[in-house]
Design a protein around this motif. Structure first.
Motif, PDB file in Angstrom:
ATOM      1  N   SER A  58       0.815  -1.217   0.000  1.00  0.00           N
ATOM      2  CA  SER A  58       0.000   0.000   0.000  1.00  0.00           C
ATOM      3  C   SER A  58       0.847   1.265   0.000  1.00  0.00           C
ATOM      4  CB  SER A  58      -0.937   0.007   1.208  1.00  0.00           C
ATOM      5  OG  SER A  58      -0.197   0.018   2.417  1.00  0.00           O
TER       6      SER A  58
ATOM      7  N   SER B 239       2.072   1.504  -3.905  1.00  0.00           N
ATOM      8  CA  SER B 239       1.099   1.243  -4.981  1.00  0.00           C
ATOM      9  C   SER B 239       0.955   2.466  -5.887  1.00  0.00           C
ATOM     10  CB  SER B 239      -0.259   0.918  -4.351  1.00  0.00           C
ATOM     11  OG  SER B 239      -1.233   0.699  -5.345  1.00  0.00           O
TER      12      SER B 239
ATOM     13  N   THR C 293       1.278   8.344  -5.454  1.00  0.00           N
ATOM     14  CA  THR C 293       2.505   7.804  -4.876  1.00  0.00           C
ATOM     15  C   THR C 293       3.673   8.354  -5.693  1.00  0.00           C
ATOM     16  OG1 THR C 293       1.432   5.768  -4.172  1.00  0.00           O
ATOM     17  CG2 THR C 293       3.822   5.675  -4.509  1.00  0.00           C
TER      18      THR C 293
ATOM     19  N   ARG D 278       1.855  11.648  -0.603  1.00  0.00           N
ATOM     20  CA  ARG D 278       0.943  11.818  -1.726  1.00  0.00           C
ATOM     21  C   ARG D 278       0.355  13.220  -1.798  1.00  0.00           C
ATOM     22  NH1 ARG D 278      -1.325   5.809  -0.535  1.00  0.00           N
ATOM     23  NH2 ARG D 278       0.271   4.707  -1.754  1.00  0.00           N
TER      24      ARG D 278
ATOM     25  N   GLU E 236      -1.286   6.765  -9.503  1.00  0.00           N
ATOM     26  CA  GLU E 236      -2.499   6.732  -8.684  1.00  0.00           C
ATOM     27  C   GLU E 236      -2.551   5.391  -7.960  1.00  0.00           C
ATOM     28  OE1 GLU E 236      -6.905   6.288 -10.185  1.00  0.00           O
ATOM     29  OE2 GLU E 236      -6.268   8.390 -10.393  1.00  0.00           O
ATOM     30  N   PRO E 237      -2.642   5.394  -6.634  1.00  0.00           N
ATOM     31  CA  PRO E 237      -2.661   4.120  -5.901  1.00  0.00           C
ATOM     32  C   PRO E 237      -3.839   3.247  -6.298  1.00  0.00           C
ATOM     33  CG  PRO E 237      -2.321   5.985  -4.404  1.00  0.00           C
ATOM     34  CD  PRO E 237      -2.705   6.566  -5.736  1.00  0.00           C
TER      35      PRO E 237
ATOM     36  N   ASP F 272      -6.294   0.799  -4.713  1.00  0.00           N
ATOM     37  CA  ASP F 272      -6.757   0.473  -3.371  1.00  0.00           C
ATOM     38  C   ASP F 272      -7.383  -0.917  -3.353  1.00  0.00           C
ATOM     39  OD1 ASP F 272      -7.405   0.656  -0.708  1.00  0.00           O
ATOM     40  OD2 ASP F 272      -9.194   1.895  -1.030  1.00  0.00           O
ATOM     41  N   GLU F 273      -6.520  -1.924  -3.510  1.00  0.00           N
ATOM     42  CA  GLU F 273      -6.964  -3.313  -3.530  1.00  0.00           C
ATOM     43  C   GLU F 273      -5.926  -4.181  -2.826  1.00  0.00           C
ATOM     44  OE1 GLU F 273      -9.140  -3.010  -7.943  1.00  0.00           O
ATOM     45  OE2 GLU F 273      -7.304  -4.186  -7.686  1.00  0.00           O
TER      46      GLU F 273
END
Length: 287
Positions: free
Chosen positions: A34, A37, A203, A231, A252-253, A255-256
């Motif tokens: 995370s 990412s 990120t 960020r 762009e992260p 989110d998974e």
């Protein structure tokens, strides 16, 4: 300005196959998926001098699923072959962008000419995660030749920035990506001071390959060192003391969940087990 969260010193090296002495400047299993990412790993192979040889060195057939690999060559030559039917040779300044997606088997070796002549190998390989919606996309391959990668002159003749992916000051890179990312390859002149606009919410990672670079007037990074930035904020300031080469990565992260095992990066343990079964049963194809 983006705040520096963490800096990392040069890691210990290891070999990948018999052709790539690498240092992993970051990896999702060591730094937390995370935190970096959508990026997963960055291996810095070289700089290393290889003597002439008869047999090409490299990495034989092996599988991947669930992400993309991006190989940037600074010196030397590589030959690639995979089960998507793609392949070819990349040399100085070229980039190969391989989408493993639903599954691929490939191999990478020093080119025949480089093998016979020997010389300096210097390259990086970046792993970029795919969102769950794209992990079953068909395997694909992009050859990004040096001549097709936009070069942007930096302020006050401070150096150049190559836009491999994403965008910099309206200059767009040739790589097709599944999520918003920037891959910028910078070469800085001694004494250069550069202000880089970087998207808020991305990120942002700065990896110095050679030379020394001060970031945001505080921390100094040297060869094979890395900075991870907050960020928030929309700018980073780079100042070089000498000739320097570095990568600036932003994205762009995703989110998974991230679950990885060797050459497979998925979202669940069950998907990892399925990837192993699919590879063993030949569903990734064969070279």
């Amino acid at each position: 300005m983006k705040k520096i969260l963490t800096t990392y010193g040069p890691p210990r090296g290891h070999w990948v196959g018999d052709g790539f002495p690498v240092r992993s400047l970051f990896s999702y299993d060591r730094m937390g998926a995370s935190n970096i990412s959508p990026f997963l790993l960055l291996d810095y192979a070289g700089p290393s001098e290889f003597p002439p040889a008869q047999r090409p060195r490299g990495v034989g057939q092996h599988p991947h699923r669930g992400f993309e690999t991006v190989t940037v060559v600074y010196s030397g030559e590589l030959e690639h072959r995979d089960t998507s039917g793609a392949g070819g040779l990349i040399g100085e300044g070229d980039v190969q962008w391989m989408t493993a997606g639903a599954g691929i088997v490939h191999e990478e070796f020093h080119s025949q000419q480089f093998t016979e002549q020997g010389g300096l190998l210097n390259m990086v390989q970046l792993w970029v995660n795919l969102p769950a919606s794209a992990k079953d996309t068909p395997a694909a391959y992009q050859t990004l030749l040096n001549k097709d990668i936009p070069r942007v002159s930096l302020e006050d003749d401070g150096g150049t920035l190559r836009v491999i992916a994403g965008e910099y000051l309206e200059h767009k890179g040739p790589a097709n990506t599944f999520t918003p990312i920037n891959v910028w390859d910078l070469k800085l002149e001694p004494g250069a001071r550069v202000n880089l606009p970087v998207p808020k919410g991305h990120t942002t990672l700065v990896a110095v390959l050679n030379g020394s670079v001060q970031i945001n007037d505080t921390d100094v990074l040297r060869e094979a060192e890395l900075a991870n930035l907050d960020r928030e904020g929309q700018e980073i300031v780079l100042e070089s003391n000498n000739d320097a080469r570095l990568l600036v990565l932003s994205g762009e992260p995703i989110d998974e969940p991230v679950v990885g095992y060797g050459p497979f990066v998925m979202n669940t343990e069950g998907e990892i087990k399925q990837a192993m079964l699919d590879f063993q049963s030949g569903k990734f194809g064969a070279l």
